[in-house]
Design a protein around this motif. Structure first.
Motif, PDB file in Angstrom:
ATOM      1  N   ALA A 186      -0.373   9.126   9.489  1.00  0.00           N
ATOM      2  CA  ALA A 186       0.277   7.987  10.212  1.00  0.00           C
ATOM      3  C   ALA A 186      -0.706   7.025  10.849  1.00  0.00           C
ATOM      4  N   ARG A 187      -1.459   7.572  11.834  1.00  0.00           N
ATOM      5  CA  ARG A 187      -2.422   6.940  12.518  1.00  0.00           C
ATOM      6  C   ARG A 187      -3.575   6.183  11.818  1.00  0.00           C
ATOM      7  N   TYR A 188      -3.951   6.937  10.802  1.00  0.00           N
ATOM      8  CA  TYR A 188      -5.077   6.116   9.990  1.00  0.00           C
ATOM      9  C   TYR A 188      -4.635   5.309   8.631  1.00  0.00           C
ATOM     10  N   ALA A 189      -3.301   5.553   8.465  1.00  0.00           N
ATOM     11  CA  ALA A 189      -3.042   4.878   7.032  1.00  0.00           C
ATOM     12  C   ALA A 189      -3.404   3.506   6.913  1.00  0.00           C
ATOM     13  N   ALA A 190      -2.928   2.572   7.632  1.00  0.00           N
ATOM     14  CA  ALA A 190      -3.308   1.280   7.703  1.00  0.00           C
ATOM     15  C   ALA A 190      -4.963   1.059   7.728  1.00  0.00           C
ATOM     16  N   PRO A 191      -5.481   1.446   8.871  1.00  0.00           N
ATOM     17  CA  PRO A 191      -7.042   1.378   9.134  1.00  0.00           C
ATOM     18  C   PRO A 191      -7.792   1.757   7.600  1.00  0.00           C
ATOM     19  N   ALA A 192      -7.179   2.821   7.046  1.00  0.00           N
ATOM     20  CA  ALA A 192      -7.801   3.397   5.831  1.00  0.00           C
ATOM     21  C   ALA A 192      -7.816   2.382   4.619  1.00  0.00           C
ATOM     22  N   VAL A 193      -6.670   1.734   4.561  1.00  0.00           N
ATOM     23  CA  VAL A 193      -6.460   0.916   3.438  1.00  0.00           C
ATOM     24  C   VAL A 193      -7.215  -0.275   3.699  1.00  0.00           C
ATOM     25  N   ASN A 194      -7.177  -1.097   5.009  1.00  0.00           N
ATOM     26  CA  ASN A 194      -8.105  -2.092   5.265  1.00  0.00           C
ATOM     27  C   ASN A 194      -9.448  -1.838   4.881  1.00  0.00           C
ATOM     28  N   PHE A 195      -9.787  -0.606   5.512  1.00  0.00           N
ATOM     29  CA  PHE A 195     -11.292  -0.170   5.324  1.00  0.00           C
ATOM     30  C   PHE A 195     -11.666  -0.346   3.630  1.00  0.00           C
ATOM     31  N   THR A 196     -10.913   0.388   2.873  1.00  0.00           N
ATOM     32  CA  THR A 196     -11.234   0.326   1.486  1.00  0.00           C
ATOM     33  C   THR A 196     -11.096  -1.057   0.922  1.00  0.00           C
ATOM     34  N   HIS A 197     -10.341  -1.942   1.364  1.00  0.00           N
ATOM     35  CA  HIS A 197     -10.036  -3.132   0.898  1.00  0.00           C
ATOM     36  C   HIS A 197     -11.249  -3.963   0.867  1.00  0.00           C
ATOM     37  N   ARG A 198     -11.855  -3.793   1.949  1.00  0.00           N
ATOM     38  CA  ARG A 198     -13.268  -4.576   2.298  1.00  0.00           C
ATOM     39  C   ARG A 198     -14.181  -4.361   1.211  1.00  0.00           C
ATOM     40  N   PHE A 199     -14.218  -3.141   0.453  1.00  0.00           N
ATOM     41  CA  PHE A 199     -15.110  -2.997  -0.541  1.00  0.00           C
ATOM     42  C   PHE A 199     -14.628  -3.322  -1.831  1.00  0.00           C
ATOM     43  N   VAL A 200     -13.172  -3.326  -2.003  1.00  0.00           N
ATOM     44  CA  VAL A 200     -12.747  -3.422  -3.346  1.00  0.00           C
ATOM     45  C   VAL A 200     -12.126  -4.702  -3.817  1.00  0.00           C
ATOM     46  N   HIS A 201     -11.457  -5.298  -2.730  1.00  0.00           N
ATOM     47  CA  HIS A 201     -10.747  -6.658  -2.641  1.00  0.00           C
ATOM     48  C   HIS A 201      -9.616  -6.675  -3.571  1.00  0.00           C
TER      49      HIS A 201
ATOM     50  N   ALA B  25      -7.106  -0.284  -3.104  1.00  0.00           N
ATOM     51  CA  ALA B  25      -7.410   0.237  -1.675  1.00  0.00           C
ATOM     52  C   ALA B  25      -6.487   0.982  -1.250  1.00  0.00           C
ATOM     53  N   GLU B  26      -5.217   1.078  -1.608  1.00  0.00           N
ATOM     54  CA  GLU B  26      -4.026   1.985  -1.195  1.00  0.00           C
ATOM     55  C   GLU B  26      -4.432   3.268  -1.879  1.00  0.00           C
ATOM     56  N   ASP B  27      -4.521   3.232  -3.315  1.00  0.00           N
ATOM     57  CA  ASP B  27      -5.069   4.464  -3.967  1.00  0.00           C
ATOM     58  C   ASP B  27      -6.175   4.966  -3.403  1.00  0.00           C
ATOM     59  N   LEU B  28      -7.359   4.368  -3.194  1.00  0.00           N
ATOM     60  CA  LEU B  28      -8.410   4.879  -2.684  1.00  0.00           C
ATOM     61  C   LEU B  28      -8.355   5.533  -1.186  1.00  0.00           C
ATOM     62  N   ALA B  29      -7.428   4.900  -0.535  1.00  0.00           N
ATOM     63  CA  ALA B  29      -7.062   5.465   0.700  1.00  0.00           C
ATOM     64  C   ALA B  29      -6.357   6.880   0.763  1.00  0.00           C
ATOM     65  N   GLN B  30      -5.393   7.086  -0.263  1.00  0.00           N
ATOM     66  CA  GLN B  30      -4.846   8.140  -0.611  1.00  0.00           C
ATOM     67  C   GLN B  30      -5.715   9.239  -1.222  1.00  0.00           C
ATOM     68  N   GLU B  31      -6.625   8.911  -2.254  1.00  0.00           N
ATOM     69  CA  GLU B  31      -7.565   9.713  -2.416  1.00  0.00           C
ATOM     70  C   GLU B  31      -8.428  10.210  -1.444  1.00  0.00           C
ATOM     71  N   GLY B  32      -8.624   9.391  -0.476  1.00  0.00           N
ATOM     72  CA  GLY B  32      -9.611   9.700   0.881  1.00  0.00           C
ATOM     73  C   GLY B  32      -8.750  10.748   1.618  1.00  0.00           C
ATOM     74  N   PHE B  33      -7.511  10.395   2.000  1.00  0.00           N
ATOM     75  CA  PHE B  33      -6.728  11.666   2.599  1.00  0.00           C
ATOM     76  C   PHE B  33      -6.438  12.770   2.144  1.00  0.00           C
ATOM     77  N   LEU B  34      -6.567  12.887   0.750  1.00  0.00           N
ATOM     78  CA  LEU B  34      -6.576  14.043  -0.109  1.00  0.00           C
ATOM     79  C   LEU B  34      -7.781  14.593   0.280  1.00  0.00           C
ATOM     80  N   ARG B  35      -8.958  14.075   0.206  1.00  0.00           N
ATOM     81  CA  ARG B  35     -10.255  14.640   0.391  1.00  0.00           C
ATOM     82  C   ARG B  35     -10.438  15.092   1.488  1.00  0.00           C
ATOM     83  N   VAL B  36      -9.931  14.419   2.805  1.00  0.00           N
ATOM     84  CA  VAL B  36      -9.881  14.712   3.901  1.00  0.00           C
ATOM     85  C   VAL B  36      -9.344  16.184   4.323  1.00  0.00           C
ATOM     86  N   TYR B  37      -8.089  16.119   3.603  1.00  0.00           N
ATOM     87  CA  TYR B  37      -7.297  17.622   3.950  1.00  0.00           C
ATOM     88  C   TYR B  37      -8.044  18.809   3.286  1.00  0.00           C
ATOM     89  N   GLN B  38      -8.411  18.544   2.017  1.00  0.00           N
ATOM     90  CA  GLN B  38      -9.447  19.703   1.360  1.00  0.00           C
ATOM     91  C   GLN B  38     -10.681  19.978   2.152  1.00  0.00           C
TER      92      GLN B  38
END
Length: 159
Positions: free
Chosen positions: A27-42, A47-60
């Motif tokens: 919940a804390r990092y959802a919006a910042p994560a999407v914004n961060f990845t959006h800067r790379f992929v436009h 960006a939302e998919d990559l953020a979700q993949e990032g959360f999965l990797r963080v959990y793992q």
């Protein structure tokens, strides 16, 4: 009034199996994560998919997080790696200049002998603007730590 728990505390609890703690981090990092990845992929959906993949990797990889360091720095490094991995596999579309010429597209040639001073001045301004834009892009690429990857792609394109 409840005291907000630190990211390090939430990460520790999530590592111990607390689903609620992990949800709070998401919940804390959802919006910042999407914004961060959006800067790379436009692309917002990507960006939302990559953020979700990032959360999965963080959990793992929560077991690799060092609580003596800032969680946000670790989190965004993991997210950056996920994004760069995606960009390495899914290259941006490009077009060969030779292929475009073979298809009948002609490059704009400048005839300096017959061009008016206004045309020459306009083209000089355009060249200057393009140069400034390229310098800004280069700085943006370098500031994100992507310059080696960018130069590697440029070099491959020359071969």
């Amino acid at each position: 009034m409840a005291v907000q728990r630190s990211d390090a505390e939430l990460a520790r609890d999530a590592r111990s199996g607390s689903e609620a703690a992990y949800r709070e981090l998401v919940a804390r990092y959802a919006a910042p994560a999407v914004n961060f990845t959006h800067r790379f992929v436009h692309d917002r959906a990507l960006a939302e998919d990559l953020a979700q993949e990032g959360f999965l990797r963080v959990y793992q990889r929560l077991n690799t997080y060092d609580p003596d360091r800032k969680f946000a720095s670790w989190f965004f490094q993991v997210l950056r790696n996920v994004t760069i991995d995606y960009l390495r596999v899914n290259r941006l579309p490009t077009a060969s200049l030779d292929a475009l010429q073979e298809e009948g597209h002609q490059a704009a040639a400048v005839d300096r002998e017959s061009a008016s001073p206004e045309e020459l001045a306009g083209r000089g301004e355009l060249a200057s603007a393009i140069g400034q834009l390229l310098r800004r892009c280069t700085l943006a690429i370098d500031s994100r730590g992507l310059m080696p990857l960018f130069l590697q792609r440029v070099e491959r394109g020359r071969r």
